[in-house]
Enzyme design. Structure first.
Site, short mmCIF file in Angstrom:
data_model
loop_
_atom_site.label_atom_id
_atom_site.label_comp_id
_atom_site.label_asym_id
_atom_site.label_seq_id
_atom_site.Cartn_x
_atom_site.Cartn_y
_atom_site.Cartn_z
CG HIS A 250 -17.20 3.26 0.72
ND1 HIS A 250 -17.99 3.62 -0.34
CD2 HIS A 250 -16.02 2.84 0.18
CE1 HIS A 250 -17.33 3.44 -1.48
NE2 HIS A 250 -16.12 2.96 -1.19
CG ASP B 162 -14.91 4.95 -4.69
OD1 ASP B 162 -14.28 3.87 -4.85
OD2 ASP B 162 -15.39 5.31 -3.59
N GLY C 203 0.39 1.70 -4.58
CA GLY C 203 0.32 1.44 -3.13
C GLY C 203 1.38 0.48 -2.66
CG ASP D 269 -11.74 1.12 -1.38
OD1 ASP D 269 -12.25 2.25 -1.41
OD2 ASP D 269 -12.21 0.13 -1.99
CB THR E 117 -9.17 -3.13 -8.74
OG1 THR E 117 -7.74 -3.13 -8.60
CG2 THR E 117 -9.61 -1.77 -9.25
CG ASP E 118 -12.22 -7.87 -7.97
OD1 ASP E 118 -12.95 -6.97 -8.43
OD2 ASP E 118 -12.55 -8.60 -7.03
N PRO F 89 -3.48 -3.52 -12.20
CG PRO F 89 -4.35 -1.36 -12.02
CD PRO F 89 -4.37 -2.58 -12.91
N1 SAM Z 1 -14.73 -1.09 -3.83
C1 SAM Z 1 -14.14 -1.45 -5.00
C2 SAM Z 1 -14.08 -2.93 -5.09
O1 SAM Z 1 -14.33 -3.55 -4.08
O2 SAM Z 1 -13.86 -3.47 -6.14
C3 SAM Z 1 -12.83 -0.75 -5.15
C4 SAM Z 1 -13.04 0.62 -5.47
S1 SAM Z 1 -11.68 1.65 -5.74
C5 SAM Z 1 -12.27 2.49 -7.12
C6 SAM Z 1 -10.35 0.69 -6.34
C7 SAM Z 1 -9.16 1.54 -6.68
O3 SAM Z 1 -7.93 0.80 -6.51
C8 SAM Z 1 -9.14 2.02 -8.15
O4 SAM Z 1 -9.32 3.40 -8.18
C9 SAM Z 1 -7.76 1.59 -8.67
O5 SAM Z 1 -7.17 2.54 -9.53
C10 SAM Z 1 -6.98 1.45 -7.35
N2 SAM Z 1 -5.79 0.63 -7.44
C11 SAM Z 1 -5.64 -0.54 -8.13
N3 SAM Z 1 -4.36 -0.98 -7.99
C12 SAM Z 1 -3.71 -0.07 -7.21
C13 SAM Z 1 -2.38 0.01 -6.70
N4 SAM Z 1 -1.46 -0.92 -7.00
N5 SAM Z 1 -2.06 1.06 -5.90
C14 SAM Z 1 -2.99 2.01 -5.59
N6 SAM Z 1 -4.28 1.99 -6.05
C15 SAM Z 1 -4.63 0.95 -6.84
#
Ligand code: SAM
Length: 301
Positions: free
Chosen positions: A61, A94, A146, A163, A165-166, A170
């Site tokens: 972060h 988070d 997003g 920030d 997910t992989d 989504p």
């Molecule tokens: N640091 C983490 C990693 O490197 O894997 C990521 C943490 S953060 C919790 C990832 C967030 O992205 C999740 O809460 C997920 O719901 C969000 N996310 C995934 N796809 C998304 C989208 N299309 N638009 C907005 N948020 C999204």
């Protein structure tokens, strides 16, 4: 559950001891679990993939927030009084990223998260991550995809942080050229886009395709690195895309002055790391320069 096994890589299973499951549920979009591990404290995983832990989240972060914000502050001309006004975070449910962003005074931060369940459960079970940042009056929390948000917003942001997910579920759309083009559309002039871009040693093609798209859309596309223990596989890559070639060259003395003035109190980030993080080992350099990832893998075996 005694052990949590991560299912991100086909041939590698990171396994973490579970002392206590604090919460588990299938949210509207993802399988979410938050558990306590003796070494890393509270851990959140989505769809079997570790997202963040109390033990090492500061590394990720701090690097995701302070490198781009200090760069723009350092290079913004007198007119902008060295200020960053608006930051957009896509993902980040988070709360760790917005916590670090809001350490910089005088800026407002919009966070666009697709899954309200992640924010709600992080509010309850990850208090050290968000540290109240969701309720900061300079924070604007939007529940939306997003990809749709950056396509439609009329706002312009000095810094955009992905920030996510992989590239599964989504999050997959957040690694496309179309999404990066829409991010460029809502980037203020001289601004920068930074992205969560995986672990190059195990996810080389992901980084390569993102940087290739950056290079098509921006004057500069590259990445910088940090090591996050629970992002298994060595360096974590953070993508960097901008038309402002001065940003990465911001003088160390200026970064140090701004860092001190902002009283950021970081556990990982230092002004020296600002430049050092962009020094890429050859195998990452080759990915960024577009040498086929597959070719690299064969070489390694
Ligand atoms: N640091 C983490 C990693 O490197 O894997 C990521 C943490 S953060 C919790 C990832 C967030 O992205 C999740 O809460 C997920 O719901 C969000 N996310 C995934 N796809 C998304 C989208 N299309 N638009 C907005 N948020 C999204």
């Amino acid at each position: 559950m005694e052990w949590f096994q991560e299912t991100l890589h086909p041939a590698i299973r990171q396994t973490l001891k579970v002392d206590e499951v604090l919460h588990r549920e299938q949210t509207a979009l993802q399988d979410l679990i938050i558990f306590r591990n003796p070494t890393f404290g509270r851990v959140m995983a989505l769809d079997g993939i570790v997202q963040t832990t109390e033990g090492d989240e500061f590394i990720y972060h701090e690097m995701l927030a302070h490198v781009p914000i200090l760069a723009v502050k350092a290079v913004q001309g007198r007119a902008a009084k060295g200020r960053v006004n608006k930051v957009l975070i896509v993902g980040g449910g988070d709360g760790g990223c917005i916590r670090e962003v809001l350490k910089h005074k005088n800026l407002v931060c919009t966070m666009v998260e697709i899954d309200p369940g992640v924010i709600e459960l992080s509010r309850k079970h990850l208090p050290n991550h968000h540290a109240g940042a969701f309720d900061n009056k300079r924070a604007k929390i939007v529940i939306a995809d997003g990809a749709k948000f950056v396509k439609e917003t009329a706002e312009r942001y000095d810094v955009i942080i992905i920030d996510s997910t992989d590239p599964v579920g989504p999050g997959a759309v957040l690694f496309t050229e179309e999404f990066y083009a829409d991010c460029k559309r809502c980037l203020a002039s001289g601004g920068v886009l930074v992205t969560q871009n995986g672990v190059p040693f195990l996810q080389g093609p992901e980084l390569q395709s993102s940087v290739a798209a950056f290079k098509k859309l921006f004057r500069e596309g590259t990445c910088y690195l940090a090591v996050v223990p629970t992002y298994n596989g060595g360096f974590m890559a953070l993508g960097w895309a901008s038309d402002n070639l001065k940003l990465r060259k911001a003088p160390l003395a200026k970064i140090a002055r701004l860092y001190k003035a902002a009283k950021l109190d970081t556990k990982y980030f230092t002004p020296e790391l600002f430049h050092a993080a962009f020094a890429l080992p050859n195998f990452v350099r080759k990915l960024v320069d577009g040498i086929k990832a597959k070719k690299l893998a064969r070489g390694r075996r």
